[in-house]
Write a protein that holds these residues in place. Structure first.
Motif, short mmCIF file in Angstrom:
data_model
loop_
_atom_site.label_atom_id
_atom_site.label_comp_id
_atom_site.label_asym_id
_atom_site.label_seq_id
_atom_site.Cartn_x
_atom_site.Cartn_y
_atom_site.Cartn_z
N MET A 1 0.83 -1.19 0.00
CA MET A 1 0.00 0.00 0.00
C MET A 1 0.87 1.25 0.00
SD MET A 1 -2.45 -0.99 3.09
CE MET A 1 -1.67 -2.50 3.55
N ILE A 2 0.42 2.30 -0.64
CA ILE A 2 1.14 3.56 -0.63
C ILE A 2 0.73 4.35 0.60
CG2 ILE A 2 1.57 5.70 -1.86
CD1 ILE A 2 0.89 4.25 -4.43
N GLU A 3 1.68 4.64 1.46
CA GLU A 3 1.34 5.34 2.69
C GLU A 3 1.08 6.82 2.39
OE1 GLU A 3 4.41 4.70 5.47
OE2 GLU A 3 4.12 2.53 5.55
N ASP A 221 8.63 -10.99 9.85
CA ASP A 221 8.20 -9.94 8.92
C ASP A 221 8.79 -10.16 7.53
OD1 ASP A 221 7.25 -8.99 11.30
OD2 ASP A 221 8.57 -7.26 11.40
N HIS A 222 8.01 -9.80 6.52
CA HIS A 222 8.49 -9.82 5.14
C HIS A 222 8.86 -8.38 4.75
CE1 HIS A 222 5.88 -13.62 4.75
NE2 HIS A 222 7.14 -13.98 4.84
N LYS A 223 10.15 -8.07 4.86
CA LYS A 223 10.63 -6.72 4.59
C LYS A 223 11.57 -6.73 3.38
CE LYS A 223 8.80 -4.30 7.99
NZ LYS A 223 7.86 -3.18 7.73
N PRO A 224 11.55 -5.67 2.56
CA PRO A 224 12.37 -5.64 1.34
C PRO A 224 13.86 -5.72 1.59
CG PRO A 224 10.67 -3.94 1.28
CD PRO A 224 10.68 -4.50 2.67
N TYR A 225 14.33 -5.23 2.75
CA TYR A 225 15.77 -5.19 3.00
C TYR A 225 16.34 -6.56 3.39
CZ TYR A 225 14.09 -4.86 7.82
OH TYR A 225 13.44 -5.08 9.01
N GLN A 226 15.49 -7.54 3.69
CA GLN A 226 16.00 -8.86 4.05
C GLN A 226 16.68 -9.50 2.84
OE1 GLN A 226 12.27 -10.47 5.31
NE2 GLN A 226 12.54 -9.84 7.45
N LEU A 227 17.78 -10.20 3.09
CA LEU A 227 18.60 -10.73 2.00
C LEU A 227 17.80 -11.62 1.05
CD1 LEU A 227 21.36 -11.01 0.68
CD2 LEU A 227 21.85 -12.91 2.25
N GLY A 244 11.83 6.90 3.51
CA GLY A 244 11.33 6.82 4.86
C GLY A 244 11.62 5.45 5.47
N SER A 245 11.49 4.42 4.64
CA SER A 245 11.88 3.05 4.97
C SER A 245 12.20 2.36 3.65
CB SER A 245 10.76 2.31 5.72
OG SER A 245 9.59 2.23 4.91
N TRP A 246 12.79 1.17 3.70
CA TRP A 246 13.08 0.45 2.46
C TRP A 246 11.78 -0.04 1.83
CZ3 TRP A 246 17.53 0.91 0.13
CH2 TRP A 246 18.66 1.24 0.89
N ARG A 247 11.62 0.25 0.53
CA ARG A 247 10.36 -0.04 -0.15
C ARG A 247 10.59 -0.71 -1.50
NH1 ARG A 247 6.14 3.01 2.13
NH2 ARG A 247 6.89 4.35 3.82
N VAL A 248 9.70 -1.63 -1.84
CA VAL A 248 9.74 -2.28 -3.15
C VAL A 248 9.31 -1.28 -4.20
CG1 VAL A 248 8.89 -4.19 -4.55
CG2 VAL A 248 9.16 -4.49 -2.08
N GLN A 249 10.14 -1.10 -5.23
CA GLN A 249 9.90 -0.12 -6.30
C GLN A 249 9.71 1.29 -5.72
OE1 GLN A 249 10.85 -2.67 -8.21
NE2 GLN A 249 9.63 -1.87 -9.91
N GLY A 250 10.26 1.52 -4.53
CA GLY A 250 10.11 2.81 -3.87
C GLY A 250 8.71 3.07 -3.33
N ILE A 251 7.85 2.02 -3.29
CA ILE A 251 6.44 2.20 -2.94
C ILE A 251 6.04 1.45 -1.68
CG2 ILE A 251 4.06 1.82 -3.72
CD1 ILE A 251 5.11 2.02 -6.60
N LEU A 252 6.20 0.13 -1.69
CA LEU A 252 5.61 -0.70 -0.65
C LEU A 252 6.67 -1.11 0.39
CD1 LEU A 252 2.85 -1.99 0.04
CD2 LEU A 252 3.66 -4.07 -1.09
N TYR A 261 -2.14 -5.10 -6.78
CA TYR A 261 -2.04 -5.75 -8.09
C TYR A 261 -0.97 -5.17 -9.02
CZ TYR A 261 -4.45 -2.20 -10.94
OH TYR A 261 -4.78 -1.07 -11.62
N PRO A 262 -0.65 -3.85 -9.01
CA PRO A 262 0.40 -3.38 -9.93
C PRO A 262 1.75 -4.03 -9.63
CG PRO A 262 -0.91 -1.54 -9.14
CD PRO A 262 -1.26 -2.71 -8.28
N LEU A 263 2.08 -4.20 -8.35
CA LEU A 263 3.35 -4.82 -7.98
C LEU A 263 3.32 -6.34 -8.16
CD1 LEU A 263 4.14 -2.70 -4.79
CD2 LEU A 263 5.08 -2.43 -7.09
N LYS A 264 2.12 -6.92 -8.03
CA LYS A 264 1.98 -8.36 -8.29
C LYS A 264 2.20 -8.64 -9.78
CE LYS A 264 0.88 -10.07 -4.23
NZ LYS A 264 -0.51 -10.16 -3.82
#
Length: 349
Positions: A1-3, A221-227, A244-252, A261-264
């Motif tokens: 989700m986009i915060e 947790d499922h976080k983008p920064y995890q290896l 602000g935090s590590w995000r997938v595609q700068g978004i999630l 769905y766009p990221l899926k």
């Protein structure tokens, strides 16, 4: 989700609330004006000092009154008055939820969360009923354990995984048809007589207090920064960046979710749950906490377990207190906490 981003106006308003209108700030203002009055003997300043002292007394009195009526654990009064809350209590389960400093309540009232609530519990119930009926038929036929496994092909972990992945496909079909980009986490705890099975997608988290008071993680947790997640995202052609935090595609801010769905479509975010099982006879748990990421921004697993353990005798088993304490510590997010008490010496299920 986009915060949601914070507007300048809301930022200024919060600065006023948290700094300029605090009793401590007014008290310092009184001291400064009192010193000025002492050295320069101005009647005008003396009048201002008296008015400021009255204001401090009024604010402190309001704080004392509200703190006495409701155990906020130090919750800022102005924020408490403007925050929306929801609560639920039934037997050994209590839930407390607060919108907090967010403009919207994404923990509960948005399309993806609503869809999961409407479909997942019933789908799980039906599948579990089928599973239990199969087990009963196999018992009646007095088959060996290996034969039972081959016949059924079902287990609590397989049922949870199957239903969560099915839910995500149905959610994507429905939400993408209206270009709705909503997404949600998913944290499910399935309790049987001797086993606890927990499935997790995203960054909501579960933790259990065992018989010795230890904090046992029920999920990760499922976080983008995890290896592991970072490698998977990169292999799919995606990227992570810090916003602000590590995000997938700068978004999630999470690497797995339901919906979105766009990221899926890019295959950089997936719905696959991690599933863990726990032996209840061995752990002899006192309680477990299931909560959205807002709580874990303010509390570690160990801190949360200690906090709730001291408050299990409260009407919400400590769920309300820990939500409000997280808010007081400055959590900027929605906060939702469920506390489940287990059968044992300290509690009855």
């Amino acid at each position: 989700m986009i915060e949601d981003t914070m507007t300048l106006l809301s930022l200024l308003g919060r600065i006023m609330r948290y700094f300029l209108l605090r009793p401590e700030t007014l008290f310092l203002l009184c001291i400064s004006l009192a010193l000025w009055s002492y050295f320069f003997h101005t009647d005008e300043v003396k009048t201002i000092v008296k008015s400021s002292r009255d204001a401090v007394k009024m604010v402190k009195g309001k704080v004392a009154e509200i703190m006495q009526n409701d155990r906020f654990g130090g919750l800022d009064v102005l924020d408490a008055e403007f925050s929306k809350t929801w609560e639920f209590k039934s037997n050994n389960v209590a839930v407390y939820s607060i919108q907090g400093r967010r403009d919207h309540m994404e923990d509960r009232f948005e399309a993806a969360a609503d869809f999961a609530k409407a479909h997942l519990p019933e789908a799980l119930r039906q599948q579990l009923l089928t599973y239990e009926r199969e087990k009963e038929r196999e018992k009646e036929k007095d088959k060996e354990k290996d034969e039972k496994k081959e016949t059924s092909g079902l287990s609590y972990p397989s049922i949870l995984e199957q239903q969560i992945l099915t839910l995500d496909r149905e959610m994507l079909d429905k939400l993408s048809a209206t270009y709705n980009e909503a997404g949600t986490t998913c944290l499910v705890a399935l309790l049987s007589d001797k086993e606890l099975t927990v499935a997790n997608v995203g960054d909501s988290r579960g933790v259990l207090c065992d018989k010795d008071g230890n904090a046992i993680p029920l999920s990760h947790d499922h976080k983008p920064y995890q290896l592991k997640e970072r490698k998977r995202i990169k292999k799919a052609g995606g990227f992570i960046s810090f916003n602000g935090s590590w995000r997938v595609q700068g978004i999630l801010a999470m690497s797995r979710s339901l919906g979105d769905y766009p990221l899926k479509n890019l295959n950089v975010v997936i719905p696959d749950p991690d599933i863990m099982s726990f032996d209840l006879d061995k752990l002899q748990p006192e309680f477990m906490i299931l909560a959205s990421d807002g709580l874990w921004d303010a509390f570690s697993n160990e801190e949360a377990v200690r906090f709730i353990k001291e408050r299990l005798d409260e009407p919400h088993f400590g769920a309300k207190s820990i939500v409000l304490q997280s808010f007081y510590r400055g959590c900027p997010d929605n906060i939702t906490v469920m506390v489940v008490k287990f059968k044992g010496k300290a509690s009855e299920q």
